[in-house]
Design an enzyme around this catalytic site. Sequence first.
Site, PDB file in Angstrom:
ATOM      1  N   LEU A  92      -4.554  -3.505  -1.526  1.00  0.00           N
ATOM      2  CA  LEU A  92      -3.587  -4.002  -0.558  1.00  0.00           C
ATOM      3  C   LEU A  92      -2.723  -2.842  -0.093  1.00  0.00           C
ATOM      4  O   LEU A  92      -2.207  -2.082  -0.909  1.00  0.00           O
ATOM      5  CB  LEU A  92      -2.686  -5.074  -1.165  1.00  0.00           C
ATOM      6  N   LEU A 140      -2.096  -3.430  -5.473  1.00  0.00           N
ATOM      7  CA  LEU A 140      -1.183  -2.948  -4.447  1.00  0.00           C
ATOM      8  C   LEU A 140      -1.142  -1.420  -4.503  1.00  0.00           C
ATOM      9  O   LEU A 140      -0.699  -0.836  -5.488  1.00  0.00           O
ATOM     10  CB  LEU A 140       0.216  -3.526  -4.666  1.00  0.00           C
ATOM     11  N   ASP A 141      -1.616  -0.799  -3.437  1.00  0.00           N
ATOM     12  CA  ASP A 141      -1.633   0.666  -3.328  1.00  0.00           C
ATOM     13  C   ASP A 141      -0.407   1.083  -2.525  1.00  0.00           C
ATOM     14  O   ASP A 141      -0.402   1.015  -1.290  1.00  0.00           O
ATOM     15  CB  ASP A 141      -2.924   1.125  -2.647  1.00  0.00           C
ATOM     16  N   THR A 142       0.651   1.515  -3.232  1.00  0.00           N
ATOM     17  CA  THR A 142       1.912   1.834  -2.567  1.00  0.00           C
ATOM     18  C   THR A 142       1.801   3.046  -1.644  1.00  0.00           C
ATOM     19  O   THR A 142       2.653   3.253  -0.788  1.00  0.00           O
ATOM     20  CB  THR A 142       3.015   2.090  -3.602  1.00  0.00           C
TER      21      THR A 142
END
Length: 265
Positions: free
Chosen positions: A260, A172-174
Site C-alpha cells: 500500500l 503499508l510502504d511508507t
Amino acid sequence: MVIYIDILLIENFIVNLFLLLITLKVLRYKYYKTIYIAAILGSLYTLVLFMNNKILASLPFKLIVVLLMLIVSTRSFKILRIVKSSITFMIMSFTLCGFTFAFSIMENYYSIFEGVKIENYSIKYLLISVMMLYIFIVRVSDYVRDRALVNNFIYDIEIINDKKSIFIKGLLDTGNALREPVSNLPCIIIESDFLNSFNIKSSDEFLIPYSTIGEEGNLKGFKTKEVRIRGEDKEWKDVEVIICKCKNKLSKENEFNALLSRGVI
C-alpha cells in the site's frame, strides 16, 4: 595437555559472537546476519596459536582482524564508526578477560613468587552457557520486536469487482508515494496471481509511471468498484485506489501479498 580443535573453534565462536553483540548493542549500531560470519572469522583466527607465526600473532594483525569482524557485522566502512566500535570491542574483551582470570584464580593455586598455573577451570562452561543464553535472548527479542513492527504495518485488504472478491494482506510502504497521474489516486500493488480471476478490459486499464533507483517504467493498473482496508483498529474503511499488478513475489515468507502506498491511509 590435549586440545580439541573443534571444541576450541566452537567456544571461540560463541565468545566472539557474544562480544560482537554486546559491543553493537552498547553502541546501538545496526548489525546484520553477517555477524555470524564475523564470529566465525574471529574463531578461525585462534588457529594462529598453532602456527607459531609472530607476524600473524602480532598486535597490529589482531587489530586488523577486529576491524574486519566489525566491518562484516555492520556492513559499514565509516571510519569513525569502525574506530569507535573497535575500541568498544577491545574494552569488552579486556573486561571479559579480567572476569575469567578472576574466576580462574579462585579455582587454582596462586603464589606471588611462583605465579599462577591454571589446571582446573570448571566455571568456564558456566560462563559459556551464560553467553549462549544471552545470544539466544538477544536473537529472540530482536525477532519479536521486528515481527511486532511489521505487524503494525500489515493491513487486511478486500477487493470486490463484478461479484468476485479477494481477501489478502498488504504491507503499508511508507516510502511508496505511487499515484495515478491523471486521477491522482494512490495505488495498491498486488501480486498478479491474485488478480487472475478478474476480467479487466484493456479500455479500463491505466498506465502508472514509476521510478526507483536505477529503474523506470510503467505499471498496468485498473480501478475496481469496491476496495476496503482494515488495520489494527479492526474497522473496515472504504478507499478509492488504483490496483496495480506485480509479477514478483513481495514477501519471501508470504506474510503479505500487496504493498500500500502511504496515500491509501
